[in-house]
Enzyme design. Structure first.
Site, PDB file in Angstrom:
ATOM      1  N   ASP A  42       0.875  -1.162   0.000  1.00 59.33           N
ATOM      2  CA  ASP A  42       0.000   0.000   0.000  1.00 59.33           C
ATOM      3  C   ASP A  42       0.913   1.212   0.000  1.00 59.33           C
ATOM      4  O   ASP A  42       2.108   1.098   0.291  1.00 59.33           O
ATOM      5  CB  ASP A  42      -0.908   0.011   1.237  1.00 59.33           C
ATOM      6  CG  ASP A  42      -2.185   0.821   1.016  1.00 59.33           C
ATOM      7  OD1 ASP A  42      -3.265   0.215   0.901  1.00 59.33           O
ATOM      8  OD2 ASP A  42      -2.092   2.065   0.947  1.00 59.33           O
ATOM      9  N   GLY A  81      -5.402   1.027  -5.366  1.00 57.64           N
ATOM     10  CA  GLY A  81      -5.942   2.092  -6.194  1.00 57.64           C
ATOM     11  C   GLY A  81      -7.012   2.883  -5.467  1.00 57.64           C
ATOM     12  O   GLY A  81      -7.217   2.731  -4.260  1.00 57.64           O
ATOM     13  N   SER A  83     -10.843   3.924  -4.606  1.00 54.39           N
ATOM     14  CA  SER A  83     -12.074   3.136  -4.509  1.00 54.39           C
ATOM     15  C   SER A  83     -13.333   3.988  -4.414  1.00 54.39           C
ATOM     16  O   SER A  83     -14.419   3.455  -4.151  1.00 54.39           O
ATOM     17  CB  SER A  83     -12.008   2.206  -3.289  1.00 54.39           C
ATOM     18  OG  SER A  83     -11.866   2.962  -2.097  1.00 54.39           O
ATOM     19  N   SER A 119     -15.471  -3.144 -10.157  1.00 58.77           N
ATOM     20  CA  SER A 119     -16.555  -2.541  -9.388  1.00 58.77           C
ATOM     21  C   SER A 119     -17.870  -2.628 -10.138  1.00 58.77           C
ATOM     22  O   SER A 119     -17.908  -2.599 -11.383  1.00 58.77           O
ATOM     23  CB  SER A 119     -16.238  -1.074  -9.109  1.00 58.77           C
ATOM     24  OG  SER A 119     -17.355  -0.409  -8.541  1.00 58.77           O
ATOM     25  N   ASN A 120     -18.955  -2.698  -9.386  1.00 58.76           N
ATOM     26  CA  ASN A 120     -20.293  -2.624  -9.992  1.00 58.76           C
ATOM     27  C   ASN A 120     -20.516  -1.275 -10.664  1.00 58.76           C
ATOM     28  O   ASN A 120     -21.424  -1.142 -11.492  1.00 58.76           O
ATOM     29  CB  ASN A 120     -21.365  -2.886  -8.934  1.00 58.76           C
ATOM     30  CG  ASN A 120     -21.506  -1.760  -7.928  1.00 58.76           C
ATOM     31  OD1 ASN A 120     -22.350  -0.866  -8.069  1.00 58.76           O
ATOM     32  ND2 ASN A 120     -20.693  -1.783  -6.879  1.00 58.76           N
ATOM     33  N   TYR A 144     -14.486   6.968 -11.568  1.00 58.18           N
ATOM     34  CA  TYR A 144     -14.110   5.729 -10.878  1.00 58.18           C
ATOM     35  C   TYR A 144     -14.568   4.509 -11.674  1.00 58.18           C
ATOM     36  O   TYR A 144     -13.769   3.615 -11.975  1.00 58.18           O
ATOM     37  CB  TYR A 144     -14.701   5.711  -9.475  1.00 58.18           C
ATOM     38  CG  TYR A 144     -14.572   4.386  -8.770  1.00 58.18           C
ATOM     39  CD1 TYR A 144     -13.326   3.882  -8.416  1.00 58.18           C
ATOM     40  CD2 TYR A 144     -15.707   3.633  -8.457  1.00 58.18           C
ATOM     41  CE1 TYR A 144     -13.210   2.660  -7.780  1.00 58.18           C
ATOM     42  CE2 TYR A 144     -15.588   2.413  -7.814  1.00 58.18           C
ATOM     43  CZ  TYR A 144     -14.335   1.930  -7.482  1.00 58.18           C
ATOM     44  OH  TYR A 144     -14.226   0.712  -6.854  1.00 58.18           O
ATOM     45  N   SER A 173     -21.421  -4.134  -2.622  1.00 59.68           N
ATOM     46  CA  SER A 173     -21.278  -3.389  -1.363  1.00 59.68           C
ATOM     47  C   SER A 173     -20.817  -4.359  -0.288  1.00 59.68           C
ATOM     48  O   SER A 173     -21.627  -5.068   0.303  1.00 59.68           O
ATOM     49  CB  SER A 173     -22.621  -2.763  -0.962  1.00 59.68           C
ATOM     50  OG  SER A 173     -23.149  -1.984  -2.022  1.00 59.68           O
ATOM     51  N   SER A 174     -19.505  -4.411  -0.067  1.00 65.52           N
ATOM     52  CA  SER A 174     -18.953  -5.361   0.900  1.00 65.52           C
ATOM     53  C   SER A 174     -18.781  -4.644   2.234  1.00 65.52           C
ATOM     54  O   SER A 174     -17.825  -3.879   2.442  1.00 65.52           O
ATOM     55  CB  SER A 174     -17.637  -5.938   0.404  1.00 65.52           C
ATOM     56  OG  SER A 174     -17.279  -7.082   1.147  1.00 65.52           O
TER      57      SER A 174
END
Length: 273
Positions: A42, A81, A83, A119-120, A144, A173-174
């Protein structure tokens, strides 16, 4: 957390990027069970390395750092990256340049399997009264989502040209539990995220596959029929939270773009500034 796997599922060295982020912190102790050494990266502080861990502070936009990062790695779980919706220059550095650097490093270092946190929001401008499959055209809901669509194209090119396999997970959505009615459709439990990542790492042949990251929710906008070969079987569901969520959010403004489109509030986010 899932039980520790049998030894055939273990890797010698697994890389987790974005390990200081929200999902990275959740996945860090979970992924350690699947490898002899978990390398963590990171740009932010990762703390001290625990037993069986390696820590490398890395900026994804720095090509040399990323090339070094992938040395000796068997596979990558790429959560690194940006988010959220951000100004373009920020997205460009982390999600565009960083994505190319990662795949170039994989090519140079001989890494052949990447699990990419897409991503959705790649399809965020489809309506909530539509069901989307993984072969339908992208409809990004901002910079994004656009960057994640680009990332999927990078993964496809590196598969076609250099045989680097990728599973692109369009994460919903976690969170520990769904926060609103939209999340009843998009929710992905942490345990199901772990199941999905492990399936993506260990499926025999994936080429470049796209799969929506969701639990076994009764309400869903996403069809994973074309990703059944990955072998992901969600065991959790948002439905146990439905009475609480509906009591908390008793009405929906059907004229609100966040209630019309699958991307929710992202379709209204201001990317500039």
């Amino acid at each position: 957390m899932l039980p520790k796997p049998a030894s055939p599922l273990r890797f010698s060295r697994l890389l987790l990027t974005g390990a200081a982020g929200y999902l990275g912190r959740e996945m860090r102790p979970r992924l350690k069970a699947y490898c002899e050494v978990l390398r963590l990266s990171d740009r932010n502080d990762l703390g001290s390395a625990a037993e069986g861990e390696e820590v490398q502070i890395t900026s994804l936009e720095n090509k040399d750092q990323v090339t070094t990062l992938l040395q000796g790695v068997n596979a990558v779980v790429h959560l690194g990256g940006i988010s959220t919706e951000q100004p373009w220059d920020t997205i460009l550095a982390g999600n565009i340049l960083g994505m190319v650097n990662l795949y170039e490093a994989a090519r140079l270092q001989g890494v052949k399997r990447i699990v990419f946190a897409s991503s959705n929001h790649v399809t965020g401008f489809y309506r909530q009264d539509e069901v989307v499959n993984t072969r339908m055209p992208p409809k990004p809901d901002g910079f994004y989502g656009l960057s994640k669509a680009f990332g999927e194209d990078v993964a496809q090119m590196y598969w076609d040209r250099w045989s680097i396999e990728t599973v692109s997970i369009r994460i919903g959505s976690s969170t520990p539990e769904p926060k609103d009615r939209r999340m009843l459709a998009t929710w992905l439990s942490f345990d199901d995220l772990e199941r999905l990542v492990v399936a993506a790492l260990t499926a025999p042949i994936v080429g470049h596959s796209i799969i929506y990251g969701m639990s076994d929710n009764q309400t869903t906008w996403w069809d994973n029929t074309h990703a059944k070969h990955i072998g992901y079987r969600p065991l959790d569901s948002s439905d146990v939270f439905r009475p609480t969520v509906e009591a908390r959010q008793q009405s929906i403004d059907k004229n609100d773009p966040a209630a019309i489109y699958q991307g929710g509030a992202f379709v209204k986010a201001t990317p500039h500034g």
